[in-house]
Design an enzyme around this catalytic site. Structure first.
Site, PDB file in Angstrom:
ATOM      1  N   GLY B 473       0.821  -1.204   0.000  1.00 48.42           N
ATOM      2  CA  GLY B 473       0.000   0.000   0.000  1.00 48.42           C
ATOM      3  C   GLY B 473       0.849   1.246   0.000  1.00 48.42           C
ATOM      4  N   ARG B 618      14.496  13.467  -1.054  1.00 47.95           N
ATOM      5  CA  ARG B 618      13.670  13.590  -2.247  1.00 47.95           C
ATOM      6  C   ARG B 618      12.355  12.822  -2.056  1.00 47.95           C
ATOM      7  NH1 ARG B 618      15.708  14.214  -7.327  1.00 47.95           N
ATOM      8  NH2 ARG B 618      17.646  13.185  -6.728  1.00 47.95           N
ATOM      9  N   GLY B 694       7.295   6.277   5.438  1.00 48.53           N
ATOM     10  CA  GLY B 694       6.108   5.550   5.897  1.00 48.53           C
ATOM     11  C   GLY B 694       5.872   5.640   7.388  1.00 48.53           C
ATOM     12  N   GLU B 695       6.927   5.860   8.146  1.00 52.35           N
ATOM     13  CA  GLU B 695       6.764   5.873   9.595  1.00 52.35           C
ATOM     14  C   GLU B 695       6.985   7.257  10.202  1.00 52.35           C
ATOM     15  OE1 GLU B 695       8.226   1.376  10.573  1.00 52.35           O
ATOM     16  OE2 GLU B 695       9.741   2.798   9.938  1.00 52.35           O
TER      17      GLU B 695
END
Lengths: 168, 737, 329
Positions: B473, B618, B694-695
């Site tokens: 995802g 980036r 993501g975290e």
């Protein structure tokens, strides 16, 4: 037990264990795996399909209770190249991440827009008798039966808002 | 053509800054999007093999003890039942931890937690298997369980090598102008990915093929091979689409081995899908924590001491302990420092990684303490943080590879309208709601993990990327396509991405926010190699090569790639972490700002506004990156307000083991979030100059909400989640305003 | 889910008769709670009688100005009904605060009344639970009982009734129409339908074997301000910690009529006539709200984690009464 019903416009005749849920019928017997099993207890909404046009949790319904009914699943709403407006909006607004709750979200939203059009109020409607407006708060409340752990909620609201006629 | 690259020194220039194809970083739609929105993307349980049988796991109905007898006869006669698998030796006691290269503890005769899988019932249909799994008669020998964390906290033992001491924190606390000394507690949590864990196993002779809902296939393959006593070459795992993971699918789960054993015994493919209840009971949780935070500051609001000590729980034989002080160790200055972790042995489901293990809950404590310190010092919370940004790592003295924390704090504060905040708690009442504002820093370590990919340029001008990387995802399909398209000068729809199959080169897998950078770098390197080959074919230097719109240009020569390439042109590249991982502190940074409303009568909390400003090198795709940050921020909302996996202290089981009573945030709990990325490049991280994202969004998010709650109503809750019962007895009288 | 005999009924009377003569019978209509429990084998019927196609889905005016709601009217249809929205706002609001759009499209009026508790221990077959397994004990009393009852419980059970709809109907003074297997019909006040747990928590209603709820009758609307206030752990799609249904009429600045019912507090939708009597004829004031809460909570008993519900009920009641008497909603 024998059963005849229509799924995505096609009539199917099946012989089923009465214990088979509508969801398992779709996934295991008709290979329509677009409807997802996230909890199997009506607690997540991933299995949402349209039953005679209304959104329901297909996990909490016995297939044999749907003799003669018309079911629409995510596969029936559109496919690559001819996506429904909501399907296309979910892509454009990134209204998903892992994609597992997505078919349920889109089926749910498809019917939800009809509910609003029919004038159904919601928990957050100020006035129960006025025609509800498709505000962000209305969309969020009406879509709260569809969990998304990736938490695409803001984008889901954007996608639905666009298809529903823009921000109110 | 193989490329091996070790990240030993900073990359001065990235091709991505010079190819000018306008594909990288753009907010492109996910390339697999149409498949997902039309229900055609296939997840592990959705493959159907001929003659497939259905398995349902049986979990222990006690929390500690032994299985005395499993009465197989009690269900054998039920229609449709094929077999009851009770391989007490091979079955996994618990899932593997992420990146393990061996099987987790096997053997399930003794029971170490409630719900531990002890058998698998296999039947012709799911309905028959489910019924038989419920009906299976098991007798147990009960033993006394270790179920009450609070009562056992004194038995905590230090985690090996977790203790770090510098200077004298106690002395710093004594001589501080202001200090904070308090304990924060956070509950056990469930990753609760929407797709339950599932494995479909079948055997091709001596080879095991498993469709499994997993995040890290190359290490999952080693774990499964070890568990089954197979050569890794004889194990193939496929996971084209994974319905969320968040850490819970880092290692193989008990359903994998059960399916593999059953398929072998039965000689048929066997599918095992965990029920939602089993996902709660028998996969992995984030441990509850008790965190002791001490901050000492001088009169100017400069930290002189920082201590962050954490106690967590885990099963016997497991040494994972949520590293809650991970970011605390480098985020703020202070000469005197103390960190450590202790573990309490518990007979509860495995504790392991869940989104941002460490920072996700550690920042709740640290950023709560910073908020309290700011109030004691009468310094603005944003200013306090800026004042304590260290020049270099406070202990190792290493430089930061890139860090736009001050900019995130400033720009975030400006965009949010922070200056309009009233610093005195319970200052604003709107109708029946107390309104408050809070902020917190975001920080999450950045990593690079060994990862390989193969890129093939086809004679028809299309490119194919193959790697056993997963897309859970996170946007992997799309960003890998963007990297390849950017570097090969192809339109993005001329790039095919094949993921999730251990037949492809082994990748980092999805976890620790390192997937995009690691797998992305392997694609980058392979493309770089292909560029060189093309340049050679054109008889020039690669520096002069321009690839664009499917054409290769060199000086005045220009040729379509499809004409230049007669045979498929292939490059396989591997990236490995190197010296830059040791020479620099690498992390993503950001700032969270939140506005909440607290109901003056009932204590209900609503997040009204929430904005995150992040810098993570980036950004590879602005659209999917924003979604990743939204996801983290909503995890923060759940952590702050609703999520609490509740164990019973007598029986050891999880009482709220479903999605009705374990409260994930629903759509109505989440306002229209805002995310902004600051322009940044990290030359020490990888050739993409990108860091993990993501975290980052979860780190600090819950603390911003907690701090806003305090600002709204003046109630400081250090025991998460902040449910209304913790507020109502302390709410101010609205009439007092 | 245990194998069962699936039958379809042609009429309410036939359904009742079929059910009277078989062991372990359950009617199924929406199925949203029954199938949930059957999958976990907390419900293990031998026979399931499908009543979903019976002609019990009408909402009709009654002669005395009230409303008769067929047992198979879905929660969605009931909440969307123009008369309900206009005259029984408290009911529409309660329905809309419950479950999700999908569940409300399936859940029926009759089934909603007969929902079973969400008690953690009832939902886990490995745990003692007198409601599920009479005589096995109550694990909630000294366990994780944050969601449990503070009123009406017993030393055998402190499970709460989860319905929102039933709370509003209780405040409105609804009655329940029942088809008996002997061909007769009977009517029970909703307040008479439910039993408190006492030492038989497995017996939840006064329905007898084969009895089929065919409809709910609402008395003529009483006017006044109607409020349904639900307090829960997230903004939507969660069961009530405390809910208050209120229908309050003001006359010359005094409370002329008061009908109140509470959810989340007790094993059944909770109504207390002493509380209502204490309000009627009085001038709204914070002190009055305090007295009302004292009456409501006189016998309230917390069990540890649910102690907060006592304070929460007090605060929510005051807030609702304030809103109903002219303050903000």
């Amino acid at each position: 037990m024998h059963l005849t019903l229509t799924v995505n416009g096609t009539e199917h005749a099946l012989d089923l264990d009465p214990r088979t849920s509508l969801l398992d019928m779709l996934r295991d017997h008709l290979d329509l795996t677009g409807s997802k099993k996230g909890c199997d207890h009506g607690q997540c909404g991933a299995c949402t399909v349209l039953l005679n046009g209304r959104r329901i949790n297909s996990c909490l319904s016995l297939a044999v209770m749907h003799e003669g009914d018309e079911i629409t699943t995510i596969e029936g709403l559109g496919e690559e190249g001819k996506l429904s407006p909501l399907q296309a909006a979910f892509v454009a607004h990134d209204g998903y991440q892992c994609g597992y709750c997505t078919p349920g979200q889109i089926c749910s939203a498809t019917a939800m827009l009809g509910e609003v059009e029919a004038g159904w109020p919601s928990h957050v409607s100020d006035n129960l008798e006025d025609q509800p407006q498709l505000t962000d708060a209305e969309i969020s409340e009406r879509m709260s039966g569809n969990l998304c752990r990736c938490s695409a909620y803001p984008n889901i609201v954007d996608a639905i808002s666009e298809v529903g006629g823009g921000r109110k | 053509m193989d490329v091996n690259f070790k990240m030993d020194k900073p990359v001065e220039r990235s091709l991505l800054d010079t190819t000018n194809q306008n594909i990288i970083s753009r907010p492109l739609d996910r390339i697999e999007g149409p498949l997902k929105v039309s229900g055609r993307a296939k997840y592990s349980a959705e493959f159907k093999l001929p003659n497939m049988a259905h398995g349902v796991l049986v979990g222990a109905a006690i929390g500690k003890g032994r299985v005395k007898e499993i009465d197989v006869k009690s269900v054998e006669a039920l229609p449709g039942v094929l077999m009851v698998v009770t391989d007490t030796e091979k079955f996994l006691r618990n899932p593997a931890q992420g990146m393990d290269t061996e099987a987790p503890k096997q053997g399930v005769t003794s029971i170490d937690y409630f719900g531990q899988p002890i058998a698998l019932v296999v039947a012709e249909t799911f309905e028959a298997a489910r019924n038989a799994a419920n009906a299976l008669s098991v007798t147990y020998e009960d033993a006394e369980g270790r179920f009450d964390f609070d009562a056992r906290i004194d038995t905590a033992k230090p985690k090996k090598d977790s203790e770090k001491n510098q200077g004298d924190v106690d002395d710093a606390m004594r001589s501080a102008h202001a200090n904070v000394d308090a304990k924060w507690t956070t509950p056990s949590q469930s990753s609760a990915a929407m797709e339950p864990h599932a494995s479909l196993a079948h055997w091709e002779g001596q080879k095991l093929v498993l469709y499994g809902s997993y995040q890290m296939l190359s290490s999952n393959r080693l774990q499964l091979a070890d568990a089954m006593g197979l050569d890794p070459e004889d194990v193939r795992i496929l996971a084209h689409y994974v319905g969320g993971g968040f850490g819970a699918k880092l290692g193989i789960g008990p359903e994998s081995v059960a399916a593999a054993v059953a398929a072998k015994d039965l000689g048929r493919p066997v599918r095992v899908v965990m029920t939602r209840q089993q996902v709660f009971e028998a996969t992995v949780r984030r441990s509850n924590t008790v965190q002791h935070l001490q901050l000492a500051a001088d009169a100017e609001g400069r930290l002189t001491g920082v201590s962050h000590e954490t106690i967590t729980g885990n099963l016997e034989g497991e040494d994972f302990s949520e590293p809650a002080s991970a970011a605390t160790q480098f985020l703020y200055s202070g000469a005197n420092r103390r960190f450590g972790n202790e573990i309490v042995l518990m007979d509860q489901v495995l504790a392991g990684s869940m989104r941002a293990p460490g920072e996700a809950v550690g920042m709740l404590a640290l950023e709560g303490a910073m908020d309290e310190l700011a109030e004691l010092l009468d310094v603005d919370p944003v200013e306090l943080r800026k004042r304590n940004i260290p020049e270099r790592h406070p202990t190792s003295d290493l430089p930061f590879s890139s860090r736009s924390l001050a900019e995130c704090l400033e720009i975030g504060a400006r965009d949010f309208g922070w200056s309009k905040r009233k610093s005195a708690p319970a200052s604003t009442l709107e109708g029946e709601w107390w309104i408050g504002h809070g902020m917190a820093t975001a920080a999450r370590s950045n990593m690079l993990i060994k990862s390989s990919a193969r890129v093939t340029l086809q004679p028809d001008g299309r490119a194919l990327v193959e790697t056993d990387m997963t897309d859970i995802g996170t946007g992997t399909y799309t960003i890998l396509a963007q990297i390849a398209a950017e570097l090969l000068g192809l339109p993005i729809d001329a790039v095919d991405i094949h993921l999730g199959d251990t037949n492809f080169p082994p990748a980092s897998g999805s976890g620790g926010s390192f997937g995009a950078a690691s797998a992305g770098t392997s694609v980058y390197l392979a493309c770089e190699k292909l560029r060189q080959t093309i340049a050679e074919k054109l008889g020039g230097e690669v520096e002069d090569l321009v690839l664009s719109d499917g054409m290769a240009r060199m000086g005045n020569t220009s040729e379509p790639l499809s004409e230049l390439i007669a045979e498929p042109l292939e490059a396989t590249a591997t990236v490995e972490p190197g010296e830059t991982g040791k020479a620099f502190v690498q992390a993503g940074f950001g700032a969270h700002f939140a506005e909440v409303a607290v109901h003056a009568h009932t204590g209900e909390v609503r997040v009204r506004r929430m904005e995150g400003t992040f810098a993570a090198g980036r950004i590879l795709n602005e659209k999917t990156a924003i979604s990743q940050c939204f996801g983290g921020m909503v995890f923060g909302i759940g952590t702050a307000l609703t999520e609490d996996m509740m164990h019973d202290h007598r029986y050891g089981h999880i009482v709220n083991r479903d999605l009705a009573e374990y409260h994930l945030p629903v759509n109505a709990d989440v306002p229209q979030l805002k995310v902004k990325f600051l322009e940044e490049r990290d030359h020490a991280a990888n050739p993409l100059l990108a860091k993990g994202i993501g975290e980052l969004g979860i780190s600090g998010a819950g603390a911003a909400i907690a701090n806003a709650i305090y600002n709204a109503c003046g109630v400081r809750v250090r025991d998460y989640p902040i449910t209304l019962d913790k507020l109502i007895d302390h709410l101010p009288d609205p009439k007092g305003l | 889910m245990k194998a069962f005999d699936y039958q379809r009924a042609d009429s309410a009377q036939a359904a009742a008769a079929m059910a009277a003569n078989a062991q372990g019978v359950r009617f199924i209509a929406g199925g949203t709670n029954l199938l949930d429990l059957m999958k976990l084998e907390i419900e293990r019927p031998e026979t399931v009688i499908d009543i979903s196609r019976l002609p019990l889905d009408a909402i009709e005016d009654t002669e005395d100005g009230g409303l008769r709601i067929g047992a198979l009217v879905t929660n969605s249809d009931l909440a969307a009904d123009a008369r309900v929205r206009r005259d029984y706002e408290v009911l529409a609001r309660a329905l809309l605060s419950g479950a999700s759009g999908q569940l409300r499209n399936k859940a029926t009026t009759g089934g909603n009344l007969l929902q079973r508790t969400r008690c953690f221990y009832f939902y886990n077959r490995a745990m003692p639970c007198n409601k599920r397994e009479p005589g096995s004990g109550c694990a909630a009393l000294e366990g994780r009982n944050r969601i449990h009852a503070i009123l009406g419980g017993s030393e055998h059970c402190i499970a709460t009734h989860p319905s929102d709809m039933a709370v509003a109907m209780m405040a409105l003074g609804a009655s329940v129409e029942i088809q008996s297997p002997d061909g007769k019909t009977k009517t029970l006040a909703l307040s008479e339908l439910y039993r408190l747990p006492g030492d038989t928590p497995h017996l939840e209603t006064e329905l007898e074997q084969g009895d089929l709820i065919t409809g709910v009758v609402l008395p003529a609307p009483v006017g006044g301000r109607q409020i349904y206030r639900k307090v829960r752990d997230r903004a939507s799609y969660a069961f009530a910690l405390v809910s208050v249904a209120a229908v309050i009429g003001l006359e010359d600045g005094k409370i002329g009529s008061a009908q109140l019912a509470f959810g989340g507090l007790a094993p059944m939708p909770w109504r207390n006539s002493d509380l209502e009597d204490a309000l009627i004829g009085q001038t709204p004031s914070p002190e009055l709200w305090g007295r009302a809460a004292d009456i409501l909570l006189a016998d309230a008993k917390g069990h540890g984690e649910n102690d907060f519900k006592i304070a929460l009920a007090r605060r929510t009641l005051a807030h609702v009464l304030d809103a109903a008497c002219g303050g903000e909603k």
